[in-house]
Design a protein around this motif. Structure first.
Motif, PDB file in Angstrom:
ATOM      1  N   ALA A  56      35.442 -35.301  22.397  1.00  0.00           N
ATOM      2  CA  ALA A  56      34.301 -34.999  23.259  1.00  0.00           C
ATOM      3  C   ALA A  56      33.464 -33.845  22.703  1.00  0.00           C
ATOM      4  N   TYR A  57      34.114 -32.914  22.020  1.00  0.00           N
ATOM      5  CA  TYR A  57      33.426 -31.736  21.479  1.00  0.00           C
ATOM      6  C   TYR A  57      32.242 -32.133  20.591  1.00  0.00           C
ATOM      7  N   LYS A  58      32.400 -33.199  19.815  1.00  0.00           N
ATOM      8  CA  LYS A  58      31.360 -33.613  18.868  1.00  0.00           C
ATOM      9  C   LYS A  58      30.047 -33.974  19.552  1.00  0.00           C
ATOM     10  N   PHE A  59      30.111 -34.313  20.847  1.00  0.00           N
ATOM     11  CA  PHE A  59      28.917 -34.790  21.544  1.00  0.00           C
ATOM     12  C   PHE A  59      28.363 -33.774  22.537  1.00  0.00           C
ATOM     13  N   LEU A  60      29.089 -32.674  22.740  1.00  0.00           N
ATOM     14  CA  LEU A  60      28.669 -31.708  23.763  1.00  0.00           C
ATOM     15  C   LEU A  60      28.647 -30.263  23.255  1.00  0.00           C
ATOM     16  N   TYR A  61      28.985 -30.048  21.993  1.00  0.00           N
ATOM     17  CA  TYR A  61      29.080 -28.694  21.472  1.00  0.00           C
ATOM     18  C   TYR A  61      27.754 -27.956  21.530  1.00  0.00           C
ATOM     19  N   ARG A  66      29.327 -21.813  26.609  1.00  0.00           N
ATOM     20  CA  ARG A  66      30.445 -21.717  25.689  1.00  0.00           C
ATOM     21  C   ARG A  66      31.188 -23.050  25.700  1.00  0.00           C
ATOM     22  N   VAL A  67      31.461 -23.602  24.523  1.00  0.00           N
ATOM     23  CA  VAL A  67      32.195 -24.861  24.409  1.00  0.00           C
ATOM     24  C   VAL A  67      33.409 -24.610  23.523  1.00  0.00           C
ATOM     25  N   THR A  68      34.594 -24.846  24.080  1.00  0.00           N
ATOM     26  CA  THR A  68      35.847 -24.521  23.405  1.00  0.00           C
ATOM     27  C   THR A  68      36.685 -25.776  23.232  1.00  0.00           C
TER      28      THR A  68
END
Length: 275
Positions: A56-61, A66-68
């Motif tokens: 999911a990180y790849k699409f919402l970073y 802050r995205v962890t």
């Protein structure tokens, strides 16, 4: 003046990509819903953190918070485990918002110990046959009530009292261990998460004689719906969020209200062949 709680989100892509609730793959829908929820919150709150697994990180970073990265539990049955994981990381007052909860006006979260969205007493029949399973194994849990008569909707779930948070986490892990030890293919279809989280929390608070703050405090679903409209809160709970008209409305709102971020998220999805 009380410290404003931080707003946190969690997203483990595995359950929603692997037929949670027999709904197939709902990855794209969840990405858009999460983005819209966070961007609404970004209008009103400064301290926001999304905890997302590597997928999911790849699409919402790129979102303005802050995205962890977190580890995926790779469990489509106990699908809300990432919520428990990130609650455990918190060191100051916080509110966890589900990915299908939207705050369209500033809500001042004023509470003492714990806050939940609302009392689900009108939906309590959903718990009955699930409790029949858990009640077989909970004799050693001193806080447990076999038939409490109500539970809490935790689309909003926050703690100011972190010691109470820790007690809830202990209760959660105890019940999770019972479920994992005793589950079978038939039982996994009962949707255990509403007992592991929502009923479990209600039983613990009842045992400790603690009344949580309710965001929606009216006595029935209709009045709470009216209250939610007035304060600018929407929670599209359960499978309703996957209806085609709801899916389209979420994407349309993201496009109209936050066009820059919509373009960024959509571009990331298209690069991975998710259209």
């Amino acid at each position: 003046m009380k410290e404003e709680p931080r707003i946190i989100y969690s997203l483990d892509a595995f359950p929603i990509s692997n037929n949670r609730w027999n709904e197939g793959n709902k990855f794209k829908e969840t990405i858009y819903s999460t983005a819209l929820s966070i961007l609404y919150s970004h209008l009103w709150y400064k301290d926001i953190e999304l905890y997302a697994d590597e997928t999911a990180y790849k699409f919402l970073y790129m979102l303005p918070c802050r995205v962890t990265k977190i580890r995926s539990n790779e469990d489509a049955v106990i699908w809300m485990k990432s919520k428990i994981d990130v609650m455990e990381k918190q060191t100051k007052p916080f509110i966890h918002l589900d990915n299908d909860a939207f705050i369209k006006k500033k809500i001042n979260f004023d509470f003492d110990k714990v806050i939940v969205e609302q009392n689900d007493y009108e939906l309590y029949s959903m718990y009955q046959y699930r409790l029949d399973f858990f009640n077989q194994y909970t004799q050693d849990l001193d806080y447990w009530k076999p038939d409490l008569g109500y539970a809490f909707n935790c689309g909003v779930l926050g703690f100011r009292d972190l010691e109470l948070r820790d007690e809830f986490l202990k209760a959660y892990y105890a019940l999770e261990e019972i479920f994992i030890k005793n589950n079978n293919l038939g039982i996994t279809r009962i949707e255990p998460c509403i007992v592991l989280e929502q009923y479990n929390l209600a039983a613990l608070l009842h045992h400790k004689n603690i009344k949580p703050t309710l965001l929606l405090w009216k006595k029935n679903l209709f009045e709470n719906s009216q209250l939610a409209d007035r304060i600018g809160y929407t929670h599209i709970a359960g499978q309703k969020k996957y209806r085609i008209d709801i899916v389209q409305e979420i994407e349309n709102r993201l496009f109209k209200l936050f066009p820059y971020w919509y373009k960024e998220v959509k571009s990331a999805l298209e690069k991975e062949g998710i259209a």
